[in-house]
Design a protein around this motif. Structure first.
Motif, PDB file in Angstrom:
ATOM      1  N   PHE A  45       0.827  -1.212   0.243  1.00  0.00           N
ATOM      2  CA  PHE A  45      -0.028  -0.184   0.225  1.00  0.00           C
ATOM      3  C   PHE A  45       0.896   1.266  -0.004  1.00  0.00           C
ATOM      4  N   TRP A  46       1.811   1.356   0.919  1.00  0.00           N
ATOM      5  CA  TRP A  46       2.958   2.340   1.071  1.00  0.00           C
ATOM      6  C   TRP A  46       3.552   2.441  -0.447  1.00  0.00           C
ATOM      7  N   LEU A  47       3.846   1.388  -0.930  1.00  0.00           N
ATOM      8  CA  LEU A  47       4.824   1.516  -2.386  1.00  0.00           C
ATOM      9  C   LEU A  47       3.906   2.249  -3.280  1.00  0.00           C
ATOM     10  N   ARG A  48       2.654   1.778  -3.322  1.00  0.00           N
ATOM     11  CA  ARG A  48       1.725   2.151  -4.525  1.00  0.00           C
ATOM     12  C   ARG A  48       1.263   3.725  -4.332  1.00  0.00           C
ATOM     13  N   GLU A  49       1.078   3.938  -2.837  1.00  0.00           N
ATOM     14  CA  GLU A  49       0.855   5.568  -2.533  1.00  0.00           C
ATOM     15  C   GLU A  49       2.227   6.471  -3.194  1.00  0.00           C
ATOM     16  N   ALA A  50       3.226   5.641  -2.962  1.00  0.00           N
ATOM     17  CA  ALA A  50       4.373   6.688  -3.306  1.00  0.00           C
ATOM     18  C   ALA A  50       4.784   6.690  -4.841  1.00  0.00           C
ATOM     19  N   ALA A 179      -0.851   5.986   9.884  1.00  0.00           N
ATOM     20  CA  ALA A 179      -0.367   6.920   8.622  1.00  0.00           C
ATOM     21  C   ALA A 179      -1.374   7.989   8.203  1.00  0.00           C
ATOM     22  N   ALA A 180      -2.747   7.403   8.236  1.00  0.00           N
ATOM     23  CA  ALA A 180      -3.896   8.490   7.794  1.00  0.00           C
ATOM     24  C   ALA A 180      -3.990   9.637   8.750  1.00  0.00           C
ATOM     25  N   ARG A 181      -3.857   9.328   9.937  1.00  0.00           N
ATOM     26  CA  ARG A 181      -4.292  10.430  10.961  1.00  0.00           C
ATOM     27  C   ARG A 181      -2.893  11.524  10.706  1.00  0.00           C
ATOM     28  N   PHE A 182      -1.584  11.179  10.307  1.00  0.00           N
ATOM     29  CA  PHE A 182      -0.550  12.071  10.085  1.00  0.00           C
ATOM     30  C   PHE A 182      -0.487  12.561   8.725  1.00  0.00           C
ATOM     31  N   ASP A 183      -1.417  12.103   7.969  1.00  0.00           N
ATOM     32  CA  ASP A 183      -1.364  12.432   6.569  1.00  0.00           C
ATOM     33  C   ASP A 183      -2.195  13.889   6.338  1.00  0.00           C
ATOM     34  N   PRO A 184      -1.434  14.928   5.819  1.00  0.00           N
ATOM     35  CA  PRO A 184      -2.313  16.090   5.584  1.00  0.00           C
ATOM     36  C   PRO A 184      -3.314  16.093   4.396  1.00  0.00           C
ATOM     37  N   SER A 185      -3.124  15.307   3.494  1.00  0.00           N
ATOM     38  CA  SER A 185      -4.009  15.196   2.415  1.00  0.00           C
ATOM     39  C   SER A 185      -3.992  13.443   1.692  1.00  0.00           C
ATOM     40  N   ASP A 186      -5.141  13.300   1.154  1.00  0.00           N
ATOM     41  CA  ASP A 186      -5.110  11.952   0.563  1.00  0.00           C
ATOM     42  C   ASP A 186      -4.626  12.117  -0.947  1.00  0.00           C
ATOM     43  N   GLY A 302     -10.167   3.203  -5.671  1.00  0.00           N
ATOM     44  CA  GLY A 302     -10.523   4.309  -5.109  1.00  0.00           C
ATOM     45  C   GLY A 302     -10.692   4.272  -3.679  1.00  0.00           C
ATOM     46  N   TYR A 303     -10.570   3.028  -2.976  1.00  0.00           N
ATOM     47  CA  TYR A 303     -10.906   2.985  -1.646  1.00  0.00           C
ATOM     48  C   TYR A 303      -9.839   3.766  -0.761  1.00  0.00           C
ATOM     49  N   THR A 304     -10.306   4.403   0.339  1.00  0.00           N
ATOM     50  CA  THR A 304      -9.297   5.187   1.229  1.00  0.00           C
ATOM     51  C   THR A 304      -8.750   4.396   2.252  1.00  0.00           C
ATOM     52  N   LYS A 305      -7.527   4.823   2.852  1.00  0.00           N
ATOM     53  CA  LYS A 305      -6.731   4.079   3.730  1.00  0.00           C
ATOM     54  C   LYS A 305      -7.757   3.604   5.002  1.00  0.00           C
TER      55      LYS A 305
END
Length: 471
Positions: A45-50, A179-186, A302-305
């Motif tokens: 998940f991390w790799l794909r988001e990156a 990770a979601a809580r500290f992420d300023p934007s999806d 399109g599913y969110t974290k």
């Protein structure tokens, strides 16, 4: 009166879960389950988001092959003394602490490696984490087997699985949630939320380390037969002084630690060993090959974290535990081989639900349905498979033989899973999921053949038993 007696017997049985040895396995199971998804599902998940492409993510799933090769160094964990650690903590606890420190170092290194700019460094630390985690699994299996008599092993295995599943929730839903809580934007990628998440996960490894520090080293009584066999081999190696003493000692050690466990399995099952190994190597192939692309699939749909964390990582794991409980009851009622066959059918069939899901777009109820069925069937299959593997193991070589079986279980599926991203890029998700269902069909034939040979073996043993008594 009978009802009261039955109630007391059930309560007495349940009290086994309050045994200190059983509670320790709950905590060690937590320590064992924590690193797995941090080098697999959560990492993907991390790799794909990156922005890492799916083909690369698929190939990086080969990191988990460390679990598939742990049989290669399991004999070292069984017999090799570690400097200072073995002397201070004992053979099992020393190896456990060394492995746990390795996991902490690996997760910390991953936390500070951004896949968007330093993918190679992240992969190196992920490999360290996987190797140390696989070593910890070997040591925990040995610790469990040696810490209690056979009567307690069932409860200890159940406690281990419960702790393991709780850690899976934390390493997946927990890490994604942090990770979601500290992420300023999806809408954009940030490395810092993943750094925090992986550092928190590294800190949770302290649960297992504290458990080891407050545990007693198992005391093992080696059977006379084993000692005599090893003594005979050692005597042959040293006979006549043909070999230097150090070489004779090394060869004798190698025979007892490496050769004997594998030779024992081959001698007990003979030609059936090939059939058994083929079944072990392919039983989980549908689930493993499909699973590597599950998280990238969720991202692409399109599913969110938060949605993935709630449905796939928490609810899904709970359904797996429920499935395992159902599978345990079914094993007792209908026998292991029948439920092993049922589990293989369900594991392949439920992949078709994901093929259907890929045509639904962002559909949360459909995701819940697919994950419910998939994880419930996985739990049933897992309960039968663990029971089957446990029945194959000779207690004289439990650690090394179980490492062999669990390694063989992952080698082929993990290798094929490396090509999963390539398959999705070429054929799309729907065709890919259908393909993962089809590759599970040969498993049904192997289960049927294994069941027939096992039935014949039991019948032959039963027929020979009265003759032995007459002699």
């Amino acid at each position: 009166m009978n009802t009261d007696s039955a109630s007391r017997s059930w309560l007495a049985a349940l009290r086994v879960y309050l045994e200190p040895r059983v509670v320790r396995l709950l905590l060690l199971g937590f320590s064992s389950g924590l690193p797995l998804l941090l080098t697999l599902g959560t990492l993907s998940f991390w790799l794909r988001e990156a922005g890492v492409d799916r083909t690369t993510i698929g190939f990086l799933s080969w990191i988990a092959l460390a679990y598939g090769f742990k049989w290669a160094w399991a004999p070292l964990v069984d017999r090799l003394r570690l400097p200072w650690l073995t002397r201070r903590f004992g053979r099992r606890r020393g190896w456990l602490l060394a492995a746990q420190l390795g996991v902490v170092a690996g997760l910390t290194g991953m936390a500070f490696s951004d896949p968007a700019t330093h993918l190679e460094r992240l992969v190196a630390f992920a490999l360290l984490t996987a190797f140390a985690s696989a070593t910890q699994d070997i040591a925990i299996d040995a610790f469990r087997i040696e810490s209690a008599p056979p009567a307690l092993q069932g409860a200890m295995a159940a406690a281990y699985q419960a702790g393991y599943r709780l850690a899976v929730i934390l390493a997946s839903a927990g890490a994604l949630g942090i990770a979601a809580r500290f992420d300023p934007s999806d809408l954009s990628y940030e490395h810092t939320p993943w750094t925090i998440a992986y550092l928190v996960m590294a800190g949770f490894m302290g649960v297992g380390m504290v458990t080891v520090l407050f545990s007693a080293e198992p005391q093992v009584a080696i059977s006379r037969e084993t000692l005599e066999r090893e003594a005979r081999v050692s005597a042959r190696m040293h006979a006549g002084g043909r070999l230097p003493r150090w070489l004779a000692d090394l060869l004798a050690w190698g025979y007892s630690a490496v050769v004997s466990p594998f030779l024992d399995f081959l001698l007990r099952y003979r030609w059936q060993a090939l059939l058994i190994l083929a079944l072990i190597a392919t039983y989980r192939i549908s689930d493993v090959v499909m699973g590597v692309m599950a998280n990238p699939f969720y991202v692409d749909m399109g599913y969110t974290k938060d949605e993935v964390a709630a449905v796939s990582k928490v609810y899904g794991v709970v359904m797996t535990i429920v499935g395992a409980a159902i599978g345990g009851v079914l094993n007792l009622r209908f026998g292991v081989m029948r439920i092993l066959f049922l589990g293989a059918v369900l594991s392949a069939a439920t992949n078709l639900l994901f093929a259907w899901l890929s045509t639904q777009g962002h559909n949360l109820p459909a995701l819940i349905l697919a994950i419910s069925a998939d994880n419930l069937s996985a739990g049933i299959a897992s309960a039968a498979f663990v029971a089957y593997l446990s029945g194959l193991t000779n207690v004289a070589y439990s650690a090394t033989q179980y490492a062999l079986f669990s390694s063989v279980m992952l080698l082929l599926p993990k290798f094929l899973a490396g090509f999963s991203g390539l398959a999705v890029d070429r054929f799309g998700y729907e065709t890919f999921f259908v393909g993962t269902a089809l590759i599970g069909l040969p498993v049904l034939l192997l289960v049927w053949l294994a069941a027939r040979t096992e039935a014949r073996r039991r019948a032959a043993f039963a027929d020979s038993a009265p003759q032995s008594k007459e002699r």
